[in-house]
Design an enzyme around this catalytic site. Structure first.
Site, PDB file in Angstrom:
ATOM      1  N   GLU A  60       0.839  -1.208   0.000  1.00 13.57           N
ATOM      2  CA  GLU A  60       0.000   0.000   0.000  1.00 13.57           C
ATOM      3  C   GLU A  60       0.873   1.256   0.000  1.00 13.57           C
ATOM      4  OE1 GLU A  60      -0.093  -2.551   2.101  1.00 13.57           O
ATOM      5  OE2 GLU A  60      -2.119  -2.987   2.832  1.00 13.57           O
ATOM      6  N   ASP A 209      24.714 -35.874  -6.667  1.00 10.30           N
ATOM      7  CA  ASP A 209      24.512 -34.902  -7.747  1.00 10.30           C
ATOM      8  C   ASP A 209      25.222 -33.574  -7.518  1.00 10.30           C
ATOM      9  OD1 ASP A 209      22.808 -36.826  -8.633  1.00 10.30           O
ATOM     10  OD2 ASP A 209      20.963 -35.758  -8.167  1.00 10.30           O
TER      11      ASP A 209
END
Lengths: 329, 329
Positions: A60, A209
C-alpha cells in the site's frame, strides 16, 4: 464503472491485478506476507505496489507513493487487510490510506496478525472510508499460503517437487536422471525455485549430484534460494537440519521447496509435512528405475485416499505438470 | 447437401457416423476388420451396418439389406474400401454396391488385403460409381488398428493397462491393490476388456489374485474375452503362451490386453510388443510400494524419449486416464 460502490465485476477484476502484483514478491517478503495493491480512480490505475524484499515497504505504501495527490477519493485494492500497527520500519498502512484521502478500500483477506486482525478495517471505517471485504479471498489465501502456514503451523509451507517418468521413476537404476523432463519443464522448475526462500535436499542427493540449486533463468539469477541440507552432519555452504520437523526453526523461510531425493521426500511425507506436490511427468517409461518415494508410513490403501487435491495442471512441452495441494477436508 | 459431390463437410460428418458404428464390432470381428457403413439418400440415413461377430456379414451387406430398393442413387459411407473378393460366406461388397445401384461411395481407408487393395475402388469406378477416398483416414486407421497390426506385423495390437498411484505404484509393498483407482476408472477398464478378444496376465498375477478378467458391466457380460496366461506351464481354463512373441499364434485375437503384473508387462515392453498404454492414475501416494514395471531393457534415458505419444486423456471420477500410442516417427 470501476471504483464505484457495488460494482462487484470491476472489483473482482481490479483485485486480479492486485493478486498478480503480489506474485512479484513471492519468496522474498518473509517474515511479511507478499501483498499486492492497486489504486484506481475513474477507471484508471494511478498506483501499483507489492511488498518489497524483506517485507518493507508494504504494497500500500508503494502504491500510495506512486499515486501521490491523486489518491484523494480513489479506491485501493489490496490482497490483505491493511496493517494497523506502525513500526520503526514504516507507518501503518490503514493510517496512510486514511491520510492520503482514499475513499474506498477493497480487501481480499483479513490479516490474521493479532496486531491487525480486523483493526485495520475498523480504523478505515472509523475514518469514513468505505470497506469491502472478501473479494477473491481463496486466491489471496493461496497467494499468501507461506505466510499463513507460518502463522497457523509455525513452519514454512512445504512443496515437494518430483520429475518422473510415467512409471514413477526419478532416475534409471544406475542413477542416470539427466534428463527425464524436457527444457520447458526444467525452466518451470527454476521459476518455482525463484518463488521459494529455500530449497532442501537430502544427503544422498548432495553426494550423488552436488546440485547447484540455483535459478538459471535470465534476469532471475539473483533469486537463487538458500540451500538447506537434511542431514545430521553440517556441510559448509549449507544450512543443515537433522529432521524434517526442524524446518520450524528456519528464520526468514516461509516457502520451502524439497527437490530430492526419494529418502528426503519420504521423510517429509512420513512426518505429514508436505503441503503441495509439483509433479513434472515425462511421457516415457523407465522400468526398474529409482522409485520417486520410499516408505511414507502408509498403513493401508484406504488411508492414502482423499489426501491430495488437483489444483493446477498444464502441458510444459511434452511433459505434464500437475499441482496437488493438501486436501482441505 | 449430404451425399452431393464435393460437399466435404457433410462427407466428414457421415463418415463420423460410420466410424461410430464400426466401434460396435470392436474386439469381435477377427479375422476381419471391424468396419462401419451408413447409406444416405437426400440427407437421410436409409441403412446402417457394422461387421458382425466373427467377421460376417460385412458392414456394407448389412446396410444394403436395410436400405433395400431405396439404395438406388444413394451414397454409401464406409470406413474401409469395399472388398473385391467374394467367398463362400458372402458375396463381395463392391459388387453388391454396384448391383444395388449405389451412385456414390465415400471411403476412409484403402484395404491392405491383397485380394482387394484398390480393386474394390476400381470395380466401383468401372461401373460408373463416383468414389471419394481418404475421408477421416487417420481415425479409420485407429479404429481398425487390430486388423492392420495383424496384417503388418503378424500379431495382435497389444495394449498394456496399468492402474497406478501418482508415484507409479500398482500395489502396496504387501500386495494390497484394492483399490487404487475409483469405480469410474474400474468401469472404464471393464469396457476396455469388452473391446479386446483376449486378456493376458502373468503367472504371478494368476497365483496372487486369481483374476476373473471378465466384463462386469450390465449388458456386456457376454463380451468377456479369452484368458491368456504368460507361462511355461499350462493351466486349465487358460490358453498358455511361453513368451510374448507367441502372441502371433493366437488365432482370432487381433486385440490383446495385458493386465498384469509388472513382470508380464515388462517382458512385453522388453520385446517391444506394446503398442498402446492405458494409464489410470489415482491422486494418491503409496511410497515404497510395488513398482508398475521391472527392467524393460532400457540402456540409457536418451533411448526412452520419443517412443510414446499422448492420444487421449480424460478424468474418470478423481482419477485420470491417459492413453499413449507407439510414436509413429
Amino acid at each position: 464503472m470501476a471504483g464505484r460502490s457495488g460494482d462487484v465485476g470491476a472489483d473482482e477484476r481490479w483485485m486480479g491485478a492486485a493478486l498478480a502484483l503480489a506474485e512479484r514478491g513471492r519468496g522474498r517478503t518473509a517474515p511479511n506476507p507478499g501483498v499486492g495493491c492497486v489504486i484506481v480512480k475513474n477507471g484508471r490505475v494511478i498506483g501499483r505496489g507489492w511488498t518489497q524484499p524483506g517485507g518493507r515497504p508494504h504494497a500500500e505504501a508503494m502504491a500510495l507513493t506512486q499515486a501521490g495527490e491523486e489518491a484523494r477519493g480513489a479506491t485501493a485494492y489490496t490482497t490483505l487487510e491493511p496493517c494497523a500497527h506502525g513500526s520503526a520500519r514504516g507507518p501503518d498502512c490503514s493510517g496512510s490510506l486514511v491520510a492520503a484521502g482514499i475513499g474506498r478500500t477493497v480487501i481480499a483477506l483479513g490479516d490474521p496478525d493479532p496486531r491487525t486482525n480486523g483493526r485495520g478495517i475498523a480504523r478505515l471505517r472509523e475514518a469514513g472510508v468505505e470497506v469491502v471485504d472478501g473479494i477473491r479471498a481463496a486466491e489471496a489465501r493461496r497467494s499468501m499460503a507461506g505466510f499463513l502456514t507460518r502463522r497457523a503451523r509455525g513452519r514454512p509451507i512445504v512443496t515437494l517437487k518430483l520429475a518422473l517418468s510415467l512409471d514413477g521413476c526419478i532416475a534409471m537404476a544406475d542413477g542416470e536422471s539427466r534428463w527425464i523432463t524436457g527444457p520447458e519443464a526444467r525452466a518451470h522448475g527454476h521459476l518455482e525455485r525463484a518463488r521459494h526462500e529455500a530449497i532442501l535436499v537430502g544427503r544422498g542427493t548432495l553426494l550423488a549430484d552436488a546440485p547447484r540449486l540455483d535459478v538459471r533463468l535470465r534476469g532471475l539469477e539473483d533469486r537463487s534460494p538458500r540451500k538447506i541440507l537434511l542431514s545430521l552432519n553440517p556441510q559448509s555452504g549449507w544450512t543443515s537440519i537433522p529432521q524434517p520437523v526442524n524446518i520450524a526453526s528456519l528464520a526468514g523461510v516461509d516457502h520451502l521447496l524439497i527437490e530430492g531425493g526419494a529418502q528426503a521426500a519420504s521423510s517429509f511425507l512420513r512426518a505429514d509435512l508436505v503441503d503441495r506436490l509439483l509433479l513434472y511427468r515425462a511421457p516415457l517409461l523407465i522400468g526398474g528405475g529409482k522409485p520417486a518415494l520410499g516408505d511414507i508410513g502408509l498403513a493401508s490403501l484406504a488411508d492414502a485416499h482423499g489426501r491430495w487435491e488437483l489444483t493446477d495442471a498444464r502441458m510444459l512441452g511434452r511433459d505434464r505438470l500437475e499441482v496437488y495441494e493438501r486436501a482441505s477436508n
